[in-house]
Design a protein around this motif. Sequence first.
Motif, PDB file in Angstrom:
ATOM      1  N   VAL A  31      -6.579   0.409  -1.175  1.00 49.56           N
ATOM      2  CA  VAL A  31      -6.082   0.370   0.250  1.00 49.56           C
ATOM      3  C   VAL A  31      -4.666   0.715   0.392  1.00 49.56           C
ATOM      4  O   VAL A  31      -3.900   0.503  -0.620  1.00 49.56           O
ATOM      5  N   ILE A  32      -4.248   1.357   1.601  1.00 51.25           N
ATOM      6  CA  ILE A  32      -2.831   1.640   1.857  1.00 51.25           C
ATOM      7  C   ILE A  32      -2.497   0.850   2.997  1.00 51.25           C
ATOM      8  O   ILE A  32      -3.254   0.968   3.995  1.00 51.25           O
ATOM      9  N   LEU A  33      -1.570  -0.058   3.130  1.00 51.74           N
ATOM     10  CA  LEU A  33      -0.872  -0.616   4.077  1.00 51.74           C
ATOM     11  C   LEU A  33       0.434  -0.082   4.754  1.00 51.74           C
ATOM     12  O   LEU A  33       1.447   0.184   3.903  1.00 51.74           O
ATOM     13  N   PHE A  34       0.534  -0.249   6.246  1.00 51.67           N
ATOM     14  CA  PHE A  34       1.842  -0.197   6.772  1.00 51.67           C
ATOM     15  C   PHE A  34       2.125  -1.378   7.343  1.00 51.67           C
ATOM     16  O   PHE A  34       1.673  -1.918   8.346  1.00 51.67           O
ATOM     17  N   PRO A  35       3.192  -2.231   6.671  1.00 49.39           N
ATOM     18  CA  PRO A  35       3.585  -3.506   7.230  1.00 49.39           C
ATOM     19  C   PRO A  35       4.406  -3.270   8.587  1.00 49.39           C
ATOM     20  O   PRO A  35       4.527  -2.492   8.970  1.00 49.39           O
ATOM     21  N   PRO A  36       4.620  -4.545   9.132  1.00 50.78           N
ATOM     22  CA  PRO A  36       5.291  -4.426  10.424  1.00 50.78           C
ATOM     23  C   PRO A  36       6.702  -4.092  10.211  1.00 50.78           C
ATOM     24  O   PRO A  36       7.668  -4.894  10.788  1.00 50.78           O
ATOM     25  N   PRO A  42      -2.882 -12.638  -5.088  1.00 50.37           N
ATOM     26  CA  PRO A  42      -2.076 -12.693  -6.206  1.00 50.37           C
ATOM     27  C   PRO A  42      -2.348 -11.702  -7.493  1.00 50.37           C
ATOM     28  O   PRO A  42      -1.489 -11.591  -8.198  1.00 50.37           O
ATOM     29  N   ASP A  43      -3.597 -11.224  -7.585  1.00 49.80           N
ATOM     30  CA  ASP A  43      -4.195 -10.846  -9.011  1.00 49.80           C
ATOM     31  C   ASP A  43      -4.130  -9.097  -8.538  1.00 49.80           C
ATOM     32  O   ASP A  43      -4.455  -8.384  -9.354  1.00 49.80           O
ATOM     33  N   ALA A  44      -3.638  -8.577  -7.376  1.00 47.07           N
ATOM     34  CA  ALA A  44      -3.949  -7.231  -7.064  1.00 47.07           C
ATOM     35  C   ALA A  44      -2.710  -6.652  -7.733  1.00 47.07           C
ATOM     36  O   ALA A  44      -1.704  -7.142  -7.900  1.00 47.07           O
ATOM     37  N   ASP A  45      -2.962  -5.119  -7.732  1.00 46.02           N
ATOM     38  CA  ASP A  45      -1.948  -4.361  -8.331  1.00 46.02           C
ATOM     39  C   ASP A  45      -1.417  -3.609  -7.119  1.00 46.02           C
ATOM     40  O   ASP A  45      -1.722  -2.792  -6.409  1.00 46.02           O
ATOM     41  N   ILE A  46       0.144  -4.164  -6.755  1.00 47.53           N
ATOM     42  CA  ILE A  46       0.793  -3.749  -5.646  1.00 47.53           C
ATOM     43  C   ILE A  46       1.977  -2.888  -6.070  1.00 47.53           C
ATOM     44  O   ILE A  46       2.608  -3.102  -6.600  1.00 47.53           O
ATOM     45  N   THR A  47       1.870  -1.562  -5.488  1.00 49.75           N
ATOM     46  CA  THR A  47       3.131  -0.438  -5.466  1.00 49.75           C
ATOM     47  C   THR A  47       3.608  -0.582  -4.233  1.00 49.75           C
ATOM     48  O   THR A  47       2.913  -0.343  -3.149  1.00 49.75           O
ATOM     49  N   VAL A  48       4.829  -0.592  -4.037  1.00 52.04           N
ATOM     50  CA  VAL A  48       5.882  -0.485  -2.800  1.00 52.04           C
ATOM     51  C   VAL A  48       6.252   0.848  -2.840  1.00 52.04           C
ATOM     52  O   VAL A  48       7.107   1.224  -3.919  1.00 52.04           O
ATOM     53  N   LEU A 108      -9.268  -9.073  -7.495  1.00 45.91           N
ATOM     54  CA  LEU A 108      -8.868  -9.316  -8.837  1.00 45.91           C
ATOM     55  C   LEU A 108      -8.382  -7.723  -9.257  1.00 45.91           C
ATOM     56  O   LEU A 108      -7.488  -7.479 -10.065  1.00 45.91           O
ATOM     57  N   TYR A 109      -9.392  -6.841  -8.811  1.00 40.01           N
ATOM     58  CA  TYR A 109      -8.667  -5.150  -9.244  1.00 40.01           C
ATOM     59  C   TYR A 109      -8.325  -4.139  -8.200  1.00 40.01           C
ATOM     60  O   TYR A 109      -8.238  -3.099  -8.627  1.00 40.01           O
ATOM     61  N   MET A 110      -7.868  -4.945  -6.814  1.00 41.59           N
ATOM     62  CA  MET A 110      -7.543  -4.014  -6.056  1.00 41.59           C
ATOM     63  C   MET A 110      -6.161  -3.349  -6.384  1.00 41.59           C
ATOM     64  O   MET A 110      -5.071  -4.077  -6.769  1.00 41.59           O
TER      65      MET A 110
END
Length: 328
Positions: A203-208, A34-40, A9-11
């Motif tokens: 969290v930091i993600l490297f997608p494929p 769906p409730d995460a704050d996502i920066t691309v 919810l707060y990620m």
Amino acid sequence: MSYPPDRLLYMRIVVLAGGIGGARFLRGLKQAAPDADITVVGNTGDDIHLFGLKVCPDLDTVMYTLGGGINEEQGWGRTDESFHVKEELAAYGVGPEWFGLGDRDFATHIVRTQMLGAGYPLSAVTEALCARWQPGVRLLPMSDDRVETHVAVEADGERKVIHFQEYWVKLRASLDATAVVPVGADQAKPAPGVLEAIAAADVILFPPSNPVVSVGTILAVPGIREAIAEAGVPVVGLSPIVGDAPVRGMADKVLAAVGVESTAAAVAEHYGSGLLDGWLVDTVDEAAVERVEAAGIRCRAVPLMMTDPDATAAMAREALTLAEEVRA
């Protein structure tokens, strides 16, 4: 172990994304959290000037995919597209004919170029374009400065350097690449908001995405790699290589140019334990887990084929679960 629902919810999640692979992963991530704050942080090294217009393929692919306007079959460009302008330009003998901009797509590039000409930085232009598409994420270019990825190739006994789009789209990576250079990256600065988002991330993600010309180009902008390494949060990547071959595209050609073998384990080692905390490989590459963990990166083998939105969302959940294991 699964990721605690209340944490979602707060990620605050930061994703470094290229084009098709990054965009489709993001769609699954939005479903999974769906409730995460996502920066691309989007790659702009693929950007190119065509017909007097500034074209940003990766930013637009993310925007169209998450905004519901993408051509799903090809993964790029607009749905319900026509090509009358391209045909008319060809009739005048104006090229290049190998880069297929559609009529709807032209409108985006016209607006972008007009705003840039009026003095707005690319980050502000991207925000304005996203106001129409409502992608549900904050989309930032990696830099407002001009960066273009060029590829060195051997052709007819001569070495020449060409724009990445010519290498990828026109030549279909048919020539062996001897070097990949993000021209201008060493002088570029991260766009406003990029370093702040990384510093505030959970969290930091490297997608494929392509590790050389997509994620790698983003990391080439001074300050971004360092900010990720110093963020103190889990950094988890998903392998774009499955069964020793790229899932999509010709990443093996540019990996070879930087001296990296086309395997899931080698790509993890290329990023390095100083940057990555966790790495997901496909189940067919389960034998690579031991090698990756020996390099100091926690690794799990899970299904990594983005066959549909549910499968992609499952991949995203696995990445978040691995991030929680790393955090614990």
